[in-house]
Design an enzyme around this catalytic site. Structure first.
Site, PDB file in Angstrom:
ATOM      1  N   GLN A   1       0.826  -1.200   0.000  1.00 31.83           N
ATOM      2  CA  GLN A   1       0.000   0.000   0.000  1.00 31.83           C
ATOM      3  C   GLN A   1       0.866   1.258   0.000  1.00 31.83           C
ATOM      4  OE1 GLN A   1      -2.863  -2.270   3.181  1.00 31.83           O
ATOM      5  NE2 GLN A   1      -3.119  -0.058   3.146  1.00 31.83           N
TER       6      GLN A   1
ATOM      7  N   ARG B   1      -8.194  -1.255   8.733  1.00 33.82           N
ATOM      8  CA  ARG B   1      -9.208  -0.196   8.666  1.00 33.82           C
ATOM      9  C   ARG B   1      -9.288   0.564   9.983  1.00 33.82           C
ATOM     10  NH1 ARG B   1     -14.275  -1.559   4.605  1.00 33.82           N
ATOM     11  NH2 ARG B   1     -13.969   0.338   3.412  1.00 33.82           N
ATOM     12  N   CYS B   2      -8.218   1.261  10.299  1.00 35.81           N
ATOM     13  CA  CYS B   2      -8.068   1.728  11.670  1.00 35.81           C
ATOM     14  C   CYS B   2      -7.592   3.157  11.844  1.00 35.81           C
ATOM     15  CB  CYS B   2      -7.062   0.835  12.367  1.00 35.81           C
ATOM     16  SG  CYS B   2      -5.464   0.854  11.531  1.00 35.81           S
TER      17      CYS B   2
ATOM     18  N   GLU C   1     -12.482   4.426   6.274  1.00 40.91           N
ATOM     19  CA  GLU C   1     -12.488   3.564   7.455  1.00 40.91           C
ATOM     20  C   GLU C   1     -13.651   3.824   8.403  1.00 40.91           C
ATOM     21  OE1 GLU C   1      -8.616   5.042   7.964  1.00 40.91           O
ATOM     22  OE2 GLU C   1      -7.714   3.061   8.137  1.00 40.91           O
TER      23      GLU C   1
HETATM   24  N1  MCN Z   1     -14.057   9.473  -1.550  1.00 38.29           N
HETATM   25  C1  MCN Z   1     -14.935  10.383  -2.108  1.00 38.29           C
HETATM   26  N2  MCN Z   1     -15.312  11.494  -1.389  1.00 38.29           N
HETATM   27  C2  MCN Z   1     -14.853  11.705  -0.122  1.00 38.29           C
HETATM   28  C3  MCN Z   1     -13.963  10.767   0.466  1.00 38.29           C
HETATM   29  C4  MCN Z   1     -13.561   9.667  -0.289  1.00 38.29           C
HETATM   30  O1  MCN Z   1     -15.393  10.181  -3.230  1.00 38.29           O
HETATM   31  N3  MCN Z   1     -15.206  12.774   0.568  1.00 38.29           N
HETATM   32  C5  MCN Z   1     -13.596   8.310  -2.311  1.00 38.29           C
HETATM   33  C6  MCN Z   1     -12.123   8.445  -2.667  1.00 38.29           C
HETATM   34  O2  MCN Z   1     -11.887   9.174  -3.813  1.00 38.29           O
HETATM   35  C7  MCN Z   1     -11.672   6.993  -2.777  1.00 38.29           C
HETATM   36  C8  MCN Z   1     -12.526   6.326  -1.701  1.00 38.29           C
HETATM   37  O3  MCN Z   1     -13.679   7.153  -1.515  1.00 38.29           O
HETATM   38  O4  MCN Z   1     -11.964   6.506  -4.051  1.00 38.29           O
HETATM   39  C9  MCN Z   1     -11.787   6.184  -0.357  1.00 38.29           C
HETATM   40  O5  MCN Z   1     -11.141   7.378  -0.081  1.00 38.29           O
HETATM   41  P1  MCN Z   1     -10.401   7.750   1.292  1.00 38.29           P
HETATM   42  O6  MCN Z   1     -11.377   7.897   2.387  1.00 38.29           O
HETATM   43  O7  MCN Z   1      -9.501   8.873   1.001  1.00 38.29           O
HETATM   44  O8  MCN Z   1      -9.526   6.445   1.664  1.00 38.29           O
HETATM   45  P2  MCN Z   1      -8.229   5.904   0.896  1.00 38.29           P
HETATM   46  O9  MCN Z   1      -8.404   5.995  -0.548  1.00 38.29           O
HETATM   47  O10 MCN Z   1      -7.005   6.460   1.513  1.00 38.29           O
HETATM   48  O11 MCN Z   1      -8.345   4.360   1.251  1.00 38.29           O
HETATM   49  C10 MCN Z   1      -7.813   3.822   2.438  1.00 38.29           C
HETATM   50  C11 MCN Z   1      -8.887   3.178   3.283  1.00 38.29           C
HETATM   51  C12 MCN Z   1      -8.239   2.303   4.276  1.00 38.29           C
HETATM   52  S1  MCN Z   1      -7.044   2.974   5.257  1.00 38.29           S
HETATM   53  C13 MCN Z   1      -8.548   0.969   4.367  1.00 38.29           C
HETATM   54  S2  MCN Z   1      -7.808   0.072   5.601  1.00 38.29           S
HETATM   55  C14 MCN Z   1      -9.474   0.367   3.439  1.00 38.29           C
HETATM   56  C15 MCN Z   1     -10.425   1.346   2.861  1.00 38.29           C
HETATM   57  O12 MCN Z   1      -9.781   2.445   2.434  1.00 38.29           O
HETATM   58  N4  MCN Z   1      -9.025  -0.610   2.609  1.00 38.29           N
HETATM   59  C16 MCN Z   1      -9.795  -0.946   1.518  1.00 38.29           C
HETATM   60  N5  MCN Z   1     -11.336   0.840   1.988  1.00 38.29           N
HETATM   61  C17 MCN Z   1     -10.998  -0.221   1.207  1.00 38.29           C
HETATM   62  N6  MCN Z   1     -11.761  -0.577   0.150  1.00 38.29           N
HETATM   63  C18 MCN Z   1     -11.355  -1.580  -0.658  1.00 38.29           C
HETATM   64  N7  MCN Z   1     -12.139  -1.908  -1.711  1.00 38.29           N
HETATM   65  N8  MCN Z   1     -10.201  -2.255  -0.441  1.00 38.29           N
HETATM   66  C19 MCN Z   1      -9.411  -1.971   0.612  1.00 38.29           C
HETATM   67  O13 MCN Z   1      -8.271  -2.614   0.801  1.00 38.29           O
HETATM   68 CU1  CUM Z   2      -5.076   0.874   9.556  1.00 36.93          CU
HETATM   69  S1  CUM Z   2      -5.708  -0.105   7.960  1.00 36.93           S
HETATM   70 MO1  CUM Z   2      -5.837   1.246   6.505  1.00 36.93          MO
HETATM   71  O1  CUM Z   2      -5.102   2.482   7.425  1.00 36.93           O
HETATM   72  O2  CUM Z   2      -4.707   0.784   5.446  1.00 36.93           O
END
Ligand code: MCN
Ligand code: CUM
Length: 795
Positions: free
Chosen positions: A225, A372-373, A742
């Site tokens: 990641q 997811r933390c 998360e």
């Molecule tokens: N998004 C959006 N509008 C927002 C916030 C987010 O449209 N206001 C969209 C983003 O553009 C992105 C998605 O939602 O496409 C998730 O965005 P974000 O909250 O920024 O999270 P990350 O992309 O950084 O993803 C990480 C987060 C984590 S830490 C874990 S753990 C987890 C999760 O995402 N692992 C996943 N969701 C997951 N979903 C899938 N399918 N697979 C994983 O491994």
């Molecule tokens: Cu702590 S699980 Mo996600 O932050 O990749």
């Protein structure tokens, strides 16, 4: 003044469009490109021999039989790795971790040796032919035992380590908190164990390492990641020059935090490839993934709330014990040894608080943080919402009303929490009200009362929380000394099509879809004309990767910022094409026009063409740029989850009646993807609270280390979810967006558990540890006692 020809933003897949996920075109057709799909010429296969016991001294390792098997090319032991200074490696938390065991094994499943052969089956045979003599030592499977005075020292390899403590940490104002407790009318107490849980991505961890002796370049395709962190770590661990290392993270079949750490398997594959001069593939099996890779939680809370009779919370204090396993390898900001646990209670207006925490080495796989933390926020919010429910009951107050009284009010932002965070925006009461209306709260309470008359147990559980998503800012957040910012690079081609790269790494979240939407929003280039690429350190700008839901808050912001830089240059090109000065040029989506003559304009695509074919004298050609974004603060989404259940008193089985979710993650880039994230998180929350059980016996054997025992929820048992939305734009994010990935997994579990305990409120039971398996619920009903899920203490 706008032009009638103005672009329809939703039509071009811009901000707010529920655009279909472009990556799914290959995923659902089986055309993804995962690590195991990668085949290189001359590639060999590696398998790992794992320890069958949890704690033992290694007396001898005899590999001679393995070498004799035809097709075996290399048998690697810790001793051989030590010759390259690679028997141990540094962890992301400034500890050390064994790559291959030399002195002792410290958990069941630990890497002891590995075999490289022509095919994976021969490699497996080779592992079985290795004879290891173990001298068993007593195993430790929980902090209570680890901190006992006579406990055997697990990390006797570390100089000066005289006990099993791996860190001690404290935050808050102890004196002020003590005073708050002296003034309290009621003190509410709760102790619980948040069990070990496992991310269980569909694709396991793996790597294809390819060291080319001719060019001296190392290319590693791997499940990570955070490719740039891995590149830096490999440079340090393997002492290779960083520019000669290329980490490629192709499609990832889910990460969920499992793929942040650096695992011994990666290092072994790299070392084997260097030793053999051929590509080496290592693909972990399911049991290997379950027992040896980063698990999550395994955390013990003892806490209390100081309460005034009218329902106001005066103070909070708690102690947390974390079980870190044999090596402290959490991937988390260096400054915070227990992650962001002190974000607990951030949504409540509580004047003061004090937290102490201590980490224990035990005979388990290293872990404790990922899944997811956002750095242990899941545990923090679970304890928060469990003790909030207990406190409301102790006060004889309605739990919704108790929350309403204590939630931070809209006019209190920006709000400084007692543990130092600044929450900057939200509409907490509004979210709660929408949730209560959706579930028809009063009506359910009446139904519950009526059902009770017929011996039926109905329950309702609420969970409200805000969580810190989007590390950093760079003032406070770093990993291994590298500050937590992120990046984006945008190249607009002569025909107005574009490629965007970021330092994040999607694992299923849909970045290929949503980042293009941000470009469409900022530039008016249709999202379909923007291809997104992540995960290759040779091409992507430097970034800290995807975890802690930081991509939208940080990399997503960088996408907006780089698009704005492109727009600024395009404006100059437009002025040149329109033969006016830049000050006379106005922007509307996808088009610059002359302020005094709006029908005279040029499209962003025409500007792109001019950047390569008709730039003004003295202007650098091209339309490319990059942006590094260092967020001023974390983003603080809010959520309210409400669950109703019916518990069968005869069997302890509980069924979910309804789940209502109200999420405020600020402006939503792609509402459909956001809803998908919430549903996925709620599914995991349900699974953790209901069915996922993995633990250890007193000898350190992992119980539940297969997917017959550790259950993944299917569509069949997963309840339906009713989703609602509130939008409080983030005041500092360029698009007003907050993270969301998360939220539901963080806030969800407490809603399920609170609902079951509400159904049991007449029994006097305060706590049942997750998972709330039927036998535990049955035991609670029949004994009237709390039910602990903590692993056993050896007598
Ligand atoms: N998004 C959006 N509008 C927002 C916030 C987010 O449209 N206001 C969209 C983003 O553009 C992105 C998605 O939602 O496409 C998730 O965005 P974000 O909250 O920024 O999270 P990350 O992309 O950084 O993803 C990480 C987060 C984590 S830490 C874990 S753990 C987890 C999760 O995402 N692992 C996943 N969701 C997951 N979903 C899938 N399918 N697979 C994983 O491994
Ligand atoms: Cu702590 S699980 Mo996600 O932050 O990749």
């Amino acid at each position: 003044m706008t032009n009638p020809s103005q672009l329809d933003e939703i039509g071009i897949g811009g901000l707010g469009a529920s655009r279909k996920r472009v990556e799914d075109a290959r995923f659902i057709r089986g055309r993804g490109n995962y690590v195991d799909d990668i085949t290189l010429p001359g590639m060999l296969h590696m398998e790992i021999l794992r320890s069958p016991v949890a704690h033992a001294r290694i007396k001898s390792i005899d590999t001679s039989k393995a070498w004799e098997i035809p097709g075996v090319r290399l048998v690697l032991t810790g001793e051989m790795a030590a010759q390259r200074n690679l028997a141990w490696m540094p962890t992301l938390s400034y500890d050390t971790q064994a790559v291959l065991a030399t002195d002792k094994v410290r958990f069941q499943g630990q890497e002891v040796a590995c075999v490289v052969a022509d095919d994976p089956y021969t490699a497996k045979d080779g592992c079985e032919a290795i004879v290891v003599e173990y001298e068993p030592l007593p195993a430790i499977v929980n902090p209570r035992q680890a901190h006992a005075p006579d406990a055997p020292i697990i990390r006797d390899d570390k100089e000066g380590q005289t006990d099993n403590t791996c860190y001690a940490w404290e935050v808050g104002d102890k004196a002020a908190t003590d005073r708050a407790f002296e003034q309290a009318d009621v003190v509410s107490k709760l102790s619980l164990h948040y069990p070990r849980s496992h991310p269980s991505p569909i694709e396991n961890c793996g790597a294809v390492a390819s060291y080319d002796p001719a060019t001296e370049k190392l290319t590693v395709y791997m499940t990570t990641q955070a490719p740039h962190i891995i590149r830096a770590a490999v440079a340090l661990v393997a002492e290779l020059p960083e520019h000669m290392i290329r980490i490629v993270s192709p499609d990832i079949g889910g990460g969920f935090g499992n793929k942040v750490p650096v695992y011994p398997g990666y290092v072994c594959a790299i070392l084997c490839s260097i030793l053999l001069g051929t590509p080496v593939k290592w693909i972990e099996d399911k049991s290997g993934n379950l027992i040896s890779t980063g698990f999550a939680r395994d955390m013990y809370f003892d806490g209390e709330l100081a309460l005034r009779r009218d329902g106001r919370i005066l103070g909070v204090r708690f102690h947390a014990d974390t079980d870190q396993g044999a090596f402290f390898s959490d991937a988390q900001p260096s400054k915070f040894k227990i992650g962001l646990v002190h974000s607990a209670f951030a949504c409540y207006d509580i004047p003061t608080g004090h937290i102490t925490a201590r980490g224990a080495y035990t005979n388990k796989a290293p872990g404790g943080v990922a899944y997811r933390c956002s750095f242990r926020v899941t545990e923090a919010m679970f304890f928060q919402e469990r003790i909030i429910a207990a406190a409301a009951a102790d006060l004889g107050m309605d739990p919704a009303e108790f929350r309403r009284i204590n939630l931070v009010r809209d006019d209190q932002f920006p709000y400084r929490t007692p543990f130092g965070f600044l929450t900057d925006s939200g509409q907490y009461q509004k979210c709660l009200d929408i949730g209560l209306a959706a579930i028809d709260y009063e009506q359910f309470l009446r139904e519950k009362e009526e059902a009770a008359k017929h011996g039926r147990l109905l329950g309702i559980g609420i969970s409200t929380m805000t969580e810190p998503l989007g590390a950093g800012n760079s003032r406070e957040y770093d990993i291994l000394g590298i500050k937590m910012f992120d990046s984006a690079e945008l190249r607009v081609h002569p025909t107005g099509k574009a490629i965007l790269r970021t330092g994040a790494k999607t694992q299923g979240q849909g970045h290929e879809t949503t980042w293009a939407q941000i470009v469409a929003h900022e530039l008016g280039i249709p999202a379909a004309d923007v291809v997104v690429e992540e995960g290759d350190t040779d091409t992507a700008p430097f970034g800290m990767g995807t975890y802690a839901s930081r991509s939208t808050p940080v990399a997503g912001a960088a996408v907006a910022m780089v698009a704005r830089k492109i727009r600024a240059k395009a404006r100059k090109l437009a002025a040149h094409l329109l033969e006016v000065s830049e000050e006379d040029v106005e922007w509307e989506l996808g088009r610059f026009y002359i302020r005094s003559a709006p029908d005279r304009g040029v499209s962003i695509q025409e500007c792109a063409a001019a950047a390569y074919g008709n730039m003004p004298d003295g202007m650098e050609p091209g339309l490319e740029n990059n942006a590094y974004y260092d967020p001023p603060n974390l983003t603080w989404p809010f959520a309210c989850y409400i669950v109703t259940v019916e518990v069968d008193p005869e069997s302890g089985v509980w069924d979910v009646l309804r789940v209502v979710a109200v999420d405020d993650c600020g402006v939503r880039i792609n509402p459909m993807i956001v809803e998908g994230q919430i549903m996925g998180g709620l599914t995991e929350a349900y699974a953790m609270s209901n069915m996922q059980f993995i633990t250890f016996d007193a000898d350190g054997n992992c119980v539940g280390s297969n997917y017959m025992d550790y259950l993944l929820p299917t569509a069949w048992e997963t309840p339906g979810f009713e989703l609602h939305e509130v939008v409080t734009p983030c005041p500092h994010h360029p698009l007003g967006a907050k993270g969301v990935g998360e939220c539901a997994a963080v806030g969800g579990p407490a809603a399920f558990v609170n609902a079951v305990l509400d159904a049991l409120s007449d029994t006097g039971v305060r706590n049942i540890d997750m998972p709330l398996l039927p036998d535990r619920v049955w035991e609670a009903i029949n004994s009237g006692q709390n039910v602990s899920g903590a692993p056993p203490v050896r007598s």
